[in-house]
Design a protein around this motif. Structure first.
Motif, PDB file in Angstrom:
ATOM      1  N   LEU A  95       0.895  -1.396  -0.096  1.00  0.00           N
ATOM      2  CA  LEU A  95       0.008  -0.145   0.084  1.00  0.00           C
ATOM      3  C   LEU A  95       0.536   0.960   0.133  1.00  0.00           C
ATOM      4  N   LYS A  96      -0.020   1.962  -0.865  1.00  0.00           N
ATOM      5  CA  LYS A  96       1.194   3.540  -0.986  1.00  0.00           C
ATOM      6  C   LYS A  96      -0.119   4.619   0.009  1.00  0.00           C
ATOM      7  N   PRO A  97       0.995   5.483  -0.294  1.00  0.00           N
ATOM      8  CA  PRO A  97       0.329   7.245   0.438  1.00  0.00           C
ATOM      9  C   PRO A  97      -1.020   7.141  -0.443  1.00  0.00           C
ATOM     10  N   GLY A  98      -0.855   7.762  -2.202  1.00  0.00           N
ATOM     11  CA  GLY A  98      -1.045   7.986  -2.957  1.00  0.00           C
ATOM     12  C   GLY A  98      -2.238   7.091  -3.323  1.00  0.00           C
ATOM     13  N   ARG A  99      -2.277   6.019  -3.031  1.00  0.00           N
ATOM     14  CA  ARG A  99      -3.198   4.732  -2.999  1.00  0.00           C
ATOM     15  C   ARG A  99      -4.674   4.682  -2.255  1.00  0.00           C
ATOM     16  N   LEU A 100      -3.974   5.504  -0.952  1.00  0.00           N
ATOM     17  CA  LEU A 100      -5.513   5.138   0.476  1.00  0.00           C
ATOM     18  C   LEU A 100      -6.463   4.840   0.076  1.00  0.00           C
ATOM     19  N   ASP A 101      -6.535   6.504  -0.719  1.00  0.00           N
ATOM     20  CA  ASP A 101      -8.341   7.019  -1.341  1.00  0.00           C
ATOM     21  C   ASP A 101      -8.648   6.290  -2.702  1.00  0.00           C
ATOM     22  N   GLU A 102      -7.286   5.629  -3.065  1.00  0.00           N
ATOM     23  CA  GLU A 102      -8.054   5.185  -4.272  1.00  0.00           C
ATOM     24  C   GLU A 102      -8.804   3.720  -4.790  1.00  0.00           C
ATOM     25  N   TYR A 103      -7.968   2.769  -3.104  1.00  0.00           N
ATOM     26  CA  TYR A 103      -8.615   1.635  -2.793  1.00  0.00           C
ATOM     27  C   TYR A 103      -9.939   1.961  -1.600  1.00  0.00           C
ATOM     28  N   SER A 104     -10.421   3.204  -0.993  1.00  0.00           N
ATOM     29  CA  SER A 104     -10.851   3.370  -0.115  1.00  0.00           C
ATOM     30  C   SER A 104     -10.322   2.283   0.790  1.00  0.00           C
ATOM     31  N   VAL A 105      -8.727   2.554   1.294  1.00  0.00           N
ATOM     32  CA  VAL A 105      -8.308   1.834   3.048  1.00  0.00           C
ATOM     33  C   VAL A 105      -8.841   2.365   3.976  1.00  0.00           C
ATOM     34  N   ASP A 106      -9.109   1.208   4.658  1.00  0.00           N
ATOM     35  CA  ASP A 106      -9.499   2.074   6.422  1.00  0.00           C
ATOM     36  C   ASP A 106      -9.355   0.499   7.620  1.00  0.00           C
ATOM     37  N   VAL A 107      -9.743   0.688   8.684  1.00  0.00           N
ATOM     38  CA  VAL A 107      -9.309   0.039   9.167  1.00  0.00           C
ATOM     39  C   VAL A 107     -10.025  -1.286   9.124  1.00  0.00           C
ATOM     40  N   ARG A 108      -9.727  -2.008   9.176  1.00  0.00           N
ATOM     41  CA  ARG A 108     -10.851  -3.578   8.481  1.00  0.00           C
ATOM     42  C   ARG A 108     -10.710  -4.392   9.647  1.00  0.00           C
ATOM     43  N   GLN A 109     -11.379  -5.139   9.978  1.00  0.00           N
ATOM     44  CA  GLN A 109     -11.414  -6.137  11.241  1.00  0.00           C
ATOM     45  C   GLN A 109     -11.403  -7.642  10.933  1.00  0.00           C
ATOM     46  N   ILE A 110     -10.727  -7.840  11.183  1.00  0.00           N
ATOM     47  CA  ILE A 110      -9.980  -8.993  10.717  1.00  0.00           C
ATOM     48  C   ILE A 110     -10.447 -10.502  10.604  1.00  0.00           C
ATOM     49  N   PHE A 111     -10.634 -11.050  12.591  1.00  0.00           N
ATOM     50  CA  PHE A 111     -11.170 -11.695  12.963  1.00  0.00           C
ATOM     51  C   PHE A 111     -12.980 -11.237  13.175  1.00  0.00           C
ATOM     52  N   PRO A 112     -14.142 -11.040  11.696  1.00  0.00           N
ATOM     53  CA  PRO A 112     -14.947 -10.527  11.278  1.00  0.00           C
ATOM     54  C   PRO A 112     -16.129 -10.521  12.975  1.00  0.00           C
ATOM     55  N   LYS A 113     -16.731  -9.510  12.610  1.00  0.00           N
ATOM     56  CA  LYS A 113     -17.781  -9.743  14.305  1.00  0.00           C
ATOM     57  C   LYS A 113     -18.458 -10.896  14.205  1.00  0.00           C
ATOM     58  N   THR A 114     -19.586 -11.438  13.104  1.00  0.00           N
ATOM     59  CA  THR A 114     -20.235 -12.676  13.342  1.00  0.00           C
ATOM     60  C   THR A 114     -19.190 -13.655  13.482  1.00  0.00           C
ATOM     61  N   TRP A 115     -17.941 -13.632  13.575  1.00  0.00           N
ATOM     62  CA  TRP A 115     -17.178 -15.169  13.557  1.00  0.00           C
ATOM     63  C   TRP A 115     -17.555 -15.317  15.382  1.00  0.00           C
ATOM     64  N   PHE A 116     -17.675 -13.788  15.712  1.00  0.00           N
ATOM     65  CA  PHE A 116     -17.337 -13.868  17.393  1.00  0.00           C
ATOM     66  C   PHE A 116     -18.540 -14.493  18.127  1.00  0.00           C
ATOM     67  N   ARG A 117     -19.951 -14.442  17.631  1.00  0.00           N
ATOM     68  CA  ARG A 117     -20.840 -14.842  18.063  1.00  0.00           C
ATOM     69  C   ARG A 117     -21.035 -16.121  18.302  1.00  0.00           C
ATOM     70  N   ARG A 118     -19.984 -16.439  18.176  1.00  0.00           N
ATOM     71  CA  ARG A 118     -20.367 -18.228  18.419  1.00  0.00           C
ATOM     72  C   ARG A 118     -19.485 -18.681  19.777  1.00  0.00           C
ATOM     73  N   GLY A 119     -19.317 -17.103  20.707  1.00  0.00           N
ATOM     74  CA  GLY A 119     -18.245 -17.724  21.739  1.00  0.00           C
ATOM     75  C   GLY A 119     -16.975 -17.716  21.804  1.00  0.00           C
ATOM     76  N   ASN A 120     -15.922 -17.186  20.197  1.00  0.00           N
ATOM     77  CA  ASN A 120     -14.760 -18.015  20.298  1.00  0.00           C
ATOM     78  C   ASN A 120     -13.504 -16.883  20.389  1.00  0.00           C
ATOM     79  N   SER A 121     -14.054 -15.791  21.405  1.00  0.00           N
ATOM     80  CA  SER A 121     -12.977 -14.807  21.708  1.00  0.00           C
ATOM     81  C   SER A 121     -11.624 -15.095  22.759  1.00  0.00           C
ATOM     82  N   GLN A 122     -12.271 -16.345  22.853  1.00  0.00           N
ATOM     83  CA  GLN A 122     -11.118 -16.961  24.489  1.00  0.00           C
ATOM     84  C   GLN A 122     -11.047 -16.231  25.423  1.00  0.00           C
ATOM     85  N   ASP A 123     -12.023 -15.267  25.673  1.00  0.00           N
ATOM     86  CA  ASP A 123     -12.114 -13.735  26.210  1.00  0.00           C
ATOM     87  C   ASP A 123     -10.577 -12.780  25.932  1.00  0.00           C
ATOM     88  N   LEU A 124     -10.217 -12.479  25.041  1.00  0.00           N
ATOM     89  CA  LEU A 124      -9.884 -11.414  24.090  1.00  0.00           C
ATOM     90  C   LEU A 124     -10.533 -10.670  24.065  1.00  0.00           C
TER      91      LEU A 124
END
Length: 605
Positions: A482-511
């Motif tokens: 990723l380059k500074p000039g591409r952040l807007d072009e690619y609509s780069v943002d902070v994205r969640q790696i393990f999605p919220k839906t995944w944690f609904r099954r109680g997979n967080s190990q209290d983390l």
């Protein structure tokens, strides 16, 4: 020193008309609506207290550019004897309604611009004082009141005869004795017995009250300092917007007679600032969106503070000043000559800051950890100039910057830190003196990673930028990091790696599930595929990338992620491993060890 006396309203309005009484140019525009104007007219006709008016005598060291009150058009370009600091809304309303032979430009209850003439109902006005508000009415500019979507005429006051027949006296005549007498003769002539008696009562209860009405006026001496003028103005204008230092300087710079004598025109600070800000924001969006206004992002006060830091640093070096400072008083005491000399230098310095931020992969306003930290950085650049361009200087500047961000050193009161950083950063870079307090006092406690969950935290934005800076490759656009000039072009943002839906099954190990540890900079297109368990969405991404799985593992590793933990959907392993890698990233940027977990590991060994 200040003096208080009572002045006849007629004399005050005459001074407004002649230009003897004007506004300092930092005063905002008059804005009273129709209802408030009618209310203040009723107040004057009843001889009720109007409130104290505050003025400043001209001719002192504090020189403001002045302008007439709205509606006043004196002959020539008269110099003001008094400047109105408090009472603009009241006096402008009364001047327009009772003095000018023109409709008042005001607004209705919905703030829609309208023009109105003001009248007083003679019969109602001689009744009980409590009814006086009802006796004051306003009519449109053509003096015709209509209803039914302007199709039915209710009242026509377009001629003197119609005014007299309706028993409505035009208030803009009140101080013109000859025209009052002419109107009175027409009024009495219409119904001599009844109207003569009414007129006598009206003249005594209303007209004489207005003519004799007195305005309590405080006159501040011409020797009053600008700092005192500013303090007084803000205390008496508690209902309005706080006075901005930039507005005060705009008025004082415009009133600088030496500059006018030399250039033939007054200094237009807003125009100068607009050109500087537009030039910076056009090239470096991190300084603010141009369509958001001149004060969006980098503000005029930020720029003035940077100039004040450089000026006071210069004065201290030459023995003319004791401290480096950018307090309000330092800004108010900033001479025009110094501003003119330093503004181009600081404009260049902020452009350098824009380049510096781009090298840190911070290019959008929403990604900037601290806007305030840019003020001392620009000042130091202006002081050291190209001495900041060397490799060692760049490393020190980066270390100072990231210590400020990741140590969250600019979250509270900043003026003292501005001063200390300029005084300490300059010799540290130039003479290898001791490191600034912002570097030595900054700590990043490792468990802070667990609580960094939103952009409200400077360290959250900082880690996001550092991930881009150290070479993170997008999971959809995998050709290059990723380059500074591409952040807007690619609509780069902070994205969640393990999605919220995944944690609904109680997979967080209290983390923690929403902290920066479980987030990374990715494009919108990549985020569209990130649903369900990581192992599931990774297979989709690998197929779309046309890569071998082990090559895609290398892409994941650029985000400081253990690929195997992600493929195994092992959140605990993923979280602990990435926490350590992010700590190392922070440690590297700050040039020091992280706290607590490092200490614990040392004790364990």
């Amino acid at each position: 020193m200040a003096a208080l006396d009572n002045v006849k309203l007629k004399d005050v309005l005459a001074d407004v008309a002649s230009g003897s009484l004007q506004l300092p140019d930092f005063q905002r525009n008059w804005k009273w609506d129709d209802d408030r104007i009618r209310a203040i007219i009723a107040t004057v006709t009843l001889d009720y207290p109007l409130g104290v008016v505050m003025t400043l005598q001209t001719g002192g060291a504090t020189r403001f550019r002045s302008r007439t009150l709205t509606g006043a058009r004196p002959d020539g370009d008269p110099a003001a004897d008094l400047l109105l600091l408090d009472g603009q809304q009241r006096l402008t309303s009364l001047f327009q309604a009772l003095w000018l032979d023109a409709p008042v430009e005001t607004a209705d209850a919905r703030n829609k611009p309208i023009e109105r003439w003001y009248y007083v109902d003679i019969e109602k006005a001689v009744g009980p004082g409590a009814d006086r508000d009802e006796a004051i009415l306003s009519v449109p500019a053509d003096k015709v009141l209509r209803t039914d979507f302007n199709r039915t005429v209710v009242l026509d006051l377009s001629t003197t005869e119609n005014e007299c027949a309706a028993g409505l006296f035009p208030l803009h005549l009140v101080f013109d004795a000859q025209r009052v007498n002419q109107w009175m003769m027409s009024y009495v002539k219409a119904d001599e017995d009844r109207n003569w008696n009414l007129w006598g009562q009206f003249d005594e209860l209303v007209l004489q009250q207005v003519r004799a009405f007195q305005v309590p006026m405080i006159r501040l001496a011409a020797t009053t300092s600008m700092d005192a003028v500013c303090a007084v103005f803000e205390r008496v204008n508690t209902g309005g917007v706080p006075l901005n230092v930039f507005e005060l300087l705009t008025a004082t710079y415009a009133g600088d007679r030496d500059y006018v004598d030399q250039s033939g025109d007054y200094y237009q600070l807003p125009k100068v600032w607009r050109e500087i800000k537009q030039g910076l924001a056009a090239k470096y969006p991190v300084f603010g969106r141009l369509d958001g206004g001149l004060e969006n992002g980098l503000s005029s006060i930020d720029f003035l503070q940077a100039i004040a830091l450089v000026r006071t640093w210069e004065r201290k070096q030459s023995g003319r000043g004791a401290t480096v400072s950018c307090k309000r008083r330092d800004l108010l005491d900033l001479p025009l000559a110094d501003f003119v000399r330093l503004a181009p230098k600081l404009a260049d310095a902020f452009a350098w800051v824009g380049d510096f931020l781009e090298r840190q992969c911070i290019v959008r306003p929403s990604d900037l950890p601290y806007k305030t930290q840019l003020v001392p950085l620009a000042a130091v650049r202006a002081i050291l100039d190209t001495a900041l361009d060397g490799l060692g200087a760049e490393e020190k500047t980066e270390q100072w910057y990231w210590c400020g961000v990741l140590g969250e050193m600019y979250g509270g009161s900043t003026e003292t830190r501005f001063t200390r950083d300029v005084e300490q950063l300059v010799p540290w870079i130039a003479q290898d003196d001791r490191a600034p307090d912002t570097v030595t006092d900054a700590f990043f406690f490792a468990d802070r990673l667990d609580s960094l969950t939103t952009r409200n935290s400077a360290a959250y934005k900082g880690i996001y930028a550092l991930l881009v800076k150290q070479g993170a490759v997008d999971w959809h656009y995998t050709d290059s990091p990723l380059k500074p000039g591409r952040l807007d072009e690619y609509s780069v943002d902070v994205r969640q790696i393990f999605p919220k839906t995944w944690f609904r099954r109680g997979n967080s190990q209290d983390l923690p599930t929403n902290s920066i540890v479980n987030k990374t900079p990715l494009s919108y297109r990549a985020a569209m595929d990130m649903t369900g368990a990581p192992a599931s969405y990774l297979s989709t991404m690998v197929a779309a990338s046309d890569m071998r799985p082990e090559w895609f593992d290398d892409v994941l590793a650029t985000h400081l992620i253990d690929p195997e933990a992600l493929r195994d959907n092992d959140y605990e392993r993923f979280y602990n491993d990435r926490s350590k890698q992010l700590q190392d990233l922070v440690h590297s940027a700050m040039g020091k060890r992280t706290m607590l977990r490092d200490l614990a590991e040392g004790d364990a060994r």
